[in-house]
Design a protein around this motif. Structure first.
Motif, PDB file in Angstrom:
ATOM      1  N   VAL A   1       1.750  68.973  20.177  1.00 24.82           N
ATOM      2  CA  VAL A   1       2.184  69.000  21.572  1.00 24.82           C
ATOM      3  C   VAL A   1       2.751  70.374  21.921  1.00 24.82           C
ATOM      4  O   VAL A   1       2.449  70.935  22.975  1.00 24.82           O
ATOM      5  CB  VAL A   1       3.201  67.871  21.857  1.00 24.82           C
ATOM      6  CG1 VAL A   1       3.870  68.065  23.209  1.00 24.82           C
ATOM      7  CG2 VAL A   1       2.510  66.516  21.782  1.00 24.82           C
ATOM      8  N   SER A   2       3.556  70.935  21.029  1.00 26.21           N
ATOM      9  CA  SER A   2       4.187  72.232  21.311  1.00 26.21           C
ATOM     10  C   SER A   2       3.171  73.366  21.366  1.00 26.21           C
ATOM     11  O   SER A   2       3.372  74.347  22.072  1.00 26.21           O
ATOM     12  CB  SER A   2       5.268  72.549  20.273  1.00 26.21           C
ATOM     13  OG  SER A   2       4.683  72.910  19.037  1.00 26.21           O
ATOM     14  N   GLN A   3       2.076  73.239  20.650  1.00 27.91           N
ATOM     15  CA  GLN A   3       1.062  74.300  20.602  1.00 27.91           C
ATOM     16  C   GLN A   3      -0.162  73.973  21.456  1.00 27.91           C
ATOM     17  O   GLN A   3      -1.102  74.730  21.490  1.00 27.91           O
ATOM     18  CB  GLN A   3       0.611  74.528  19.154  1.00 27.91           C
ATOM     19  CG  GLN A   3       1.707  74.932  18.217  1.00 27.91           C
ATOM     20  CD  GLN A   3       2.225  76.315  18.527  1.00 27.91           C
ATOM     21  OE1 GLN A   3       1.468  77.234  18.773  1.00 27.91           O
ATOM     22  NE2 GLN A   3       3.539  76.466  18.522  1.00 27.91           N
ATOM     23  N   ASP A   4      -0.163  72.820  22.092  1.00 32.01           N
ATOM     24  CA  ASP A   4      -1.303  72.355  22.886  1.00 32.01           C
ATOM     25  C   ASP A   4      -2.578  72.331  22.043  1.00 32.01           C
ATOM     26  O   ASP A   4      -3.646  72.721  22.500  1.00 32.01           O
ATOM     27  CB  ASP A   4      -1.477  73.228  24.133  1.00 32.01           C
ATOM     28  CG  ASP A   4      -2.261  72.498  25.211  1.00 32.01           C
ATOM     29  OD1 ASP A   4      -2.218  71.248  25.232  1.00 32.01           O
ATOM     30  OD2 ASP A   4      -2.928  73.161  26.021  1.00 32.01           O
ATOM     31  N   GLY A   5      -2.427  71.892  20.787  1.00 35.79           N
ATOM     32  CA  GLY A   5      -3.562  71.757  19.877  1.00 35.79           C
ATOM     33  C   GLY A   5      -3.623  72.896  18.880  1.00 35.79           C
ATOM     34  O   GLY A   5      -3.227  74.017  19.180  1.00 35.79           O
ATOM     35  N   LEU A   6      -4.116  72.565  17.685  1.00 33.58           N
ATOM     36  CA  LEU A   6      -4.227  73.559  16.609  1.00 33.58           C
ATOM     37  C   LEU A   6      -5.377  73.204  15.691  1.00 33.58           C
ATOM     38  O   LEU A   6      -5.707  72.024  15.522  1.00 33.58           O
ATOM     39  CB  LEU A   6      -2.959  73.574  15.742  1.00 33.58           C
ATOM     40  CG  LEU A   6      -1.717  74.262  16.252  1.00 33.58           C
ATOM     41  CD1 LEU A   6      -0.566  74.024  15.284  1.00 33.58           C
ATOM     42  CD2 LEU A   6      -1.939  75.737  16.430  1.00 33.58           C
ATOM     43  N   ALA A   7      -5.931  74.212  15.047  1.00 34.31           N
ATOM     44  CA  ALA A   7      -6.901  73.977  13.982  1.00 34.31           C
ATOM     45  C   ALA A   7      -6.171  73.317  12.820  1.00 34.31           C
ATOM     46  O   ALA A   7      -4.979  73.573  12.599  1.00 34.31           O
ATOM     47  CB  ALA A   7      -7.525  75.291  13.540  1.00 34.31           C
TER      48      ALA A   7
END
Length: 143
Positions: A45-51
């Protein structure tokens, strides 16, 4: 409690974290998500998605751990194709996951506010004064 401040903190941190999670879940009727899943959702949520590899790096766990978590979180995490690499994926928190985290945060803050109000004003002041030092300790631990 015997021992130095390090032993006392070590003995208190786990039970304190579990007590906050348990009471918040019960009061708000939230699902019993393991802490590792909550940490992953917070990160997404804090990064709006991640690999997945980046999520593993940020959480300081193996990539296989992230893969295993995601496998058990079908309604909370979506795997979407990466815009940078057609072969890769990005992990994204679902709308349901965002709603659960928002509910958890509201309930947790309310429960802690009520619990802190039951302490003496002196204890409340000591805890408030300790927050910046605890943030700095977390930063040192994460280095």
């Amino acid at each position: 409690m015997a021992g130095g401040v390090e032993a006392q903190l070590s003995a208190l941190l786990g039970p304190l974290r579990r007590a906050v999670l348990r009471r918040t879940r019960v009061l708000e009727g939230l699902p019993d998500l393991p802490e590792a899943q909550i940490e992953l959702l917070r990160l997404l949520v804090s990064q709006d998605g991640l690999a997945p590899g980046r999520a593993a790096f940020e959480l300081k766990v193996a990539q296989s751990t992230v893969s295993n978590l995601v496998r058990t979180m079908a309604d909370l995490v979506d795997r979407v194709p990466s815009s940078e690499d057609g072969r890769g994926v990005v992990l994204v928190a679902t709308a349901r996951a965002k709603e659960l985290l928002a509910r958890y945060d509201r309930a947790s803050a309310s429960m802690l506010r009520d619990s802190l109000a039951k302490l003496s004003p002196e204890d409340q002041q000591v805890l408030e004064s300790a927050v910046p030092a605890l943030r700095r300790l977390l930063f040192v631990l994460d280095e």
